[in-house]
Design a protein around this motif. Sequence first.
Motif, mmCIF file in Angstrom:
data_model
loop_
_atom_site.group_PDB
_atom_site.id
_atom_site.type_symbol
_atom_site.label_atom_id
_atom_site.label_comp_id
_atom_site.label_asym_id
_atom_site.label_seq_id
_atom_site.Cartn_x
_atom_site.Cartn_y
_atom_site.Cartn_z
ATOM 1 N N LYS A 39 -38.128 141.706 -30.694
ATOM 2 C CA LYS A 39 -37.935 141.495 -29.260
ATOM 3 C C LYS A 39 -38.263 140.051 -28.898
ATOM 4 O O LYS A 39 -39.122 139.418 -29.525
ATOM 5 C CB LYS A 39 -38.866 142.409 -28.456
ATOM 6 N N LEU A 40 -37.596 139.571 -27.861
ATOM 7 C CA LEU A 40 -37.906 138.275 -27.278
ATOM 8 C C LEU A 40 -38.473 138.504 -25.884
ATOM 9 O O LEU A 40 -38.122 139.470 -25.209
ATOM 10 C CB LEU A 40 -36.655 137.409 -27.164
ATOM 11 N N ALA A 41 -39.325 137.587 -25.453
ATOM 12 C CA ALA A 41 -39.852 137.641 -24.088
ATOM 13 C C ALA A 41 -40.212 136.230 -23.652
ATOM 14 O O ALA A 41 -40.499 135.363 -24.479
ATOM 15 C CB ALA A 41 -41.083 138.546 -24.006
ATOM 16 N N LYS A 42 -40.160 136.042 -22.347
ATOM 17 C CA LYS A 42 -40.637 134.804 -21.733
ATOM 18 C C LYS A 42 -41.869 135.171 -20.922
ATOM 19 O O LYS A 42 -41.871 136.172 -20.198
ATOM 20 C CB LYS A 42 -39.565 134.189 -20.839
ATOM 21 N N LEU A 43 -42.902 134.386 -21.081
ATOM 22 C CA LEU A 43 -44.180 134.679 -20.453
ATOM 23 C C LEU A 43 -44.664 133.489 -19.641
ATOM 24 O O LEU A 43 -44.415 132.344 -20.005
ATOM 25 C CB LEU A 43 -45.245 134.978 -21.523
ATOM 26 N N GLN A 44 -45.377 133.759 -18.581
ATOM 27 C CA GLN A 44 -46.132 132.738 -17.864
ATOM 28 C C GLN A 44 -47.156 133.457 -17.014
ATOM 29 O O GLN A 44 -46.839 134.450 -16.361
ATOM 30 C CB GLN A 44 -45.232 131.863 -16.998
ATOM 31 N N GLY A 45 -48.386 132.960 -17.055
ATOM 32 C CA GLY A 45 -49.472 133.600 -16.341
ATOM 33 C C GLY A 45 -50.251 134.515 -17.270
ATOM 34 O O GLY A 45 -50.183 134.387 -18.491
ATOM 35 N N GLU A 46 -50.980 135.437 -16.663
ATOM 36 C CA GLU A 46 -51.826 136.352 -17.436
ATOM 37 C C GLU A 46 -51.252 137.759 -17.380
ATOM 38 O O GLU A 46 -50.835 138.230 -16.317
ATOM 39 C CB GLU A 46 -53.247 136.352 -16.878
ATOM 40 N N PHE A 47 -51.234 138.433 -18.526
ATOM 41 C CA PHE A 47 -50.764 139.815 -18.610
ATOM 42 C C PHE A 47 -51.940 140.735 -18.304
ATOM 43 O O PHE A 47 -52.903 140.326 -17.651
ATOM 44 C CB PHE A 47 -50.173 140.070 -20.001
ATOM 45 N N VAL A 48 -51.901 141.965 -18.750
ATOM 46 C CA VAL A 48 -52.987 142.926 -18.546
ATOM 47 C C VAL A 48 -53.709 143.165 -19.872
ATOM 48 O O VAL A 48 -53.113 143.069 -20.943
ATOM 49 C CB VAL A 48 -52.469 144.278 -17.992
ATOM 50 N N TRP A 49 -54.987 143.469 -19.781
ATOM 51 C CA TRP A 49 -55.737 143.877 -20.974
ATOM 52 C C TRP A 49 -55.214 145.233 -21.407
ATOM 53 O O TRP A 49 -55.046 146.141 -20.575
ATOM 54 C CB TRP A 49 -57.227 143.970 -20.653
ATOM 55 N N HIS A 50 -54.928 145.381 -22.705
ATOM 56 C CA HIS A 50 -54.402 146.644 -23.192
ATOM 57 C C HIS A 50 -54.642 146.777 -24.695
ATOM 58 O O HIS A 50 -55.010 145.814 -25.370
ATOM 59 C CB HIS A 50 -52.908 146.779 -22.874
ATOM 60 N N THR A 51 -54.391 147.974 -25.178
ATOM 61 C CA THR A 51 -54.584 148.312 -26.588
ATOM 62 C C THR A 51 -53.380 149.109 -27.071
ATOM 63 O O THR A 51 -52.805 149.885 -26.311
ATOM 64 C CB THR A 51 -55.849 149.192 -26.752
ATOM 65 N N HIS A 52 -53.006 148.895 -28.326
ATOM 66 C CA HIS A 52 -52.015 149.739 -28.985
ATOM 67 C C HIS A 52 -52.768 150.492 -30.080
ATOM 68 O O HIS A 52 -53.084 149.916 -31.125
ATOM 69 C CB HIS A 52 -50.889 148.893 -29.595
ATOM 70 N N ASP A 53 -53.093 151.750 -29.828
ATOM 71 C CA ASP A 53 -53.924 152.519 -30.755
ATOM 72 C C ASP A 53 -53.239 152.818 -32.080
ATOM 73 O O ASP A 53 -53.905 152.999 -33.093
ATOM 74 C CB ASP A 53 -54.372 153.831 -30.105
ATOM 75 N N ASP A 54 -51.895 152.883 -32.068
ATOM 76 C CA ASP A 54 -51.178 153.340 -33.253
ATOM 77 C C ASP A 54 -50.453 152.249 -34.032
ATOM 78 O O ASP A 54 -49.792 152.540 -35.024
ATOM 79 C CB ASP A 54 -50.165 154.415 -32.855
ATOM 80 N N THR A 55 -50.519 150.997 -33.580
ATOM 81 C CA THR A 55 -49.751 149.957 -34.264
ATOM 82 C C THR A 55 -50.342 148.567 -34.088
ATOM 83 O O THR A 55 -50.996 148.290 -33.087
ATOM 84 C CB THR A 55 -48.282 149.945 -33.768
ATOM 85 N N ASP A 56 -50.108 147.736 -35.088
ATOM 86 C CA ASP A 56 -50.382 146.306 -34.964
ATOM 87 C C ASP A 56 -49.271 145.708 -34.101
ATOM 88 O O ASP A 56 -48.214 146.313 -33.924
ATOM 89 C CB ASP A 56 -50.352 145.616 -36.336
#
Length: 123
Positions: free
Chosen positions: A35-52
């Motif tokens: 996937k591609l994405a464009k980012l700017q600013g701050e995202f949310v704190w989160h966890t992916h329990d099942d994957t890197d």
Amino acid sequence: MSKSAVPVNLADKLAQFSELWSQKKVAVINDYEVKLAKLQGEFVWHTHDDTDELFLVISGRLTIQLRDVDVALAPGELFVVPRGVEHCPVAEEETAILLFEPAGTLNTGDTGGSMTRTAEILD
């Protein structure tokens, strides 16, 4: 010629969209999405329990905040957030990234909320 014999040009794909924090699927390999994405600013704190989760910076700069350390990435650098590790991506400037993760992985992991997006397919 089959579609699989056509290379994916990342610059061309990035030119097709401008939305921030919205993942665009550009390839599939086995049960994983590129996937591609464009980012700017701050995202949310989160966890992916099942994957890197793999982040590769194409342009700009990205900081992956972890609870005990910040990981700063420049263009051409990547970092893998191990499964179960809480993290928060931050981009002070517009940054283009490539993500590699299992199909169906939510961008906000276990957090959900208004920033949750389903990856759209770019043709």
